[in-house]
Scaffold this motif. Sequence first.
Motif, PDB file in Angstrom:
ATOM      1  N   PHE A  44     -36.380  25.468  20.924  1.00 33.18           N
ATOM      2  CA  PHE A  44     -37.798  25.361  21.274  1.00 33.18           C
ATOM      3  C   PHE A  44     -38.670  25.836  20.121  1.00 33.18           C
ATOM      4  O   PHE A  44     -39.668  25.204  19.784  1.00 33.18           O
ATOM      5  CB  PHE A  44     -38.100  26.182  22.530  1.00 33.18           C
TER       6      PHE A  44
ATOM      7  N   LYS B  27     -42.472  18.697  20.987  1.00 35.62           N
ATOM      8  CA  LYS B  27     -42.927  18.830  22.378  1.00 35.62           C
ATOM      9  C   LYS B  27     -44.209  18.060  22.651  1.00 35.62           C
ATOM     10  O   LYS B  27     -44.566  17.844  23.813  1.00 35.62           O
ATOM     11  CB  LYS B  27     -43.129  20.309  22.734  1.00 35.62           C
TER      12      LYS B  27
ATOM     13  N   TYR C 174     -41.962  20.065  28.839  1.00 36.26           N
ATOM     14  CA  TYR C 174     -41.043  20.086  27.692  1.00 36.26           C
ATOM     15  C   TYR C 174     -39.958  21.148  27.841  1.00 36.26           C
ATOM     16  O   TYR C 174     -38.803  20.904  27.463  1.00 36.26           O
ATOM     17  CB  TYR C 174     -41.816  20.327  26.391  1.00 36.26           C
TER      18      TYR C 174
ATOM     19  N   LEU D  59     -36.176  20.297  27.574  1.00 38.15           N
ATOM     20  CA  LEU D  59     -35.318  20.833  26.526  1.00 38.15           C
ATOM     21  C   LEU D  59     -34.113  21.568  27.104  1.00 38.15           C
ATOM     22  O   LEU D  59     -32.969  21.345  26.661  1.00 38.15           O
ATOM     23  CB  LEU D  59     -36.129  21.786  25.638  1.00 38.15           C
TER      24      LEU D  59
ATOM     25  N   MET E  22     -33.292  17.604  21.784  1.00 35.18           N
ATOM     26  CA  MET E  22     -34.520  18.357  21.543  1.00 35.18           C
ATOM     27  C   MET E  22     -35.759  17.484  21.486  1.00 35.18           C
ATOM     28  O   MET E  22     -36.869  17.993  21.417  1.00 35.18           O
ATOM     29  CB  MET E  22     -34.425  19.141  20.225  1.00 35.18           C
TER      30      MET E  22
END
Length: 307
Positions: A87, A97, A103, A107, A228
């Motif tokens: 992140f 993101k 998000y 993720l 991701m």
Amino acid sequence: MSQVLDTPPPTTTAPPADVDLAALAARHGLAVSGARPTLPEYVRQLWARRHFIAAFSTAKLTAQYSQAKLGQLWQIMNPLLNAAVYFLIFGVLLGTKDGVPDYVPFLVTGVFIWTFTQSSILAGTRAISGNLGLVRALHFPRAALPISFCLQQLQQLLFSMGALVVILLAFGVPVAASWLLAVPALVLQFTFNAGVSLIMARIGAKTPDIAQLMPFVLRTWMYTSGVMWSIEHLLAKHQDWPSWVGPVLQANPPAVYIDLMRFALIDSFHGSQLPPHVWALATGWALLAGIGGFIYFWKAEETYGRG
């Protein structure tokens, strides 16, 4: 004066050349040591040891963090820490993101599902070469080892799913009937993981050095699997890419299973973001890897632990 008499060695009589040695051995109940059983017999032997497979996977999971002070909490903390790092790097620094609703659940789901595949393949690669003592000491279907390691990783994922549910609820993702779709998605992913693990177990048994290469291969595979970032948004940004790139990225097996899990759990992840015929694609990958990997592993059954 003593006289020493040499005893002539006993003579052995070879069987006549016209004797069928295979028939002779069968008549006296002899069989080739370590011979590979037929495929149906191999499946029966494996099923007969299903309790060993389950107990072995549970024991390995329990022992994995037995020396750590936090113990089994690391089963949840490891993927969560990975998600936090991804992140920071991808979501914040690289901005992946942007434009992706929910998000953090997006993720974390991707990281957890990818970790299941990655860990299963890595464990499968070392399943034979890392357990030679067990392989050489006991007679059992060698496929029990990579399958039990995949089952261990599935158990670890189920522990992590508890943390995932908490994250989903904390970020406002409501409980929905679609969550039930996670069950068939995980069954298909487990079948795929087990098949690839069986393939890598055979390769790793013959070439142990492959275990050193696999982390780099899997890391590259992860970056192409949409863990991701959103494949949909990436393709929208790079419309100048060749037309085949999009279908290849969307049909990538880990990406398929990650997308299915996101679709099941996250209400903002819509069916339009899934590749065409996604369930057929997920089933096809599972059957291709599961059946193909099992047969590929079985064909070398008599070679494991030798040499």
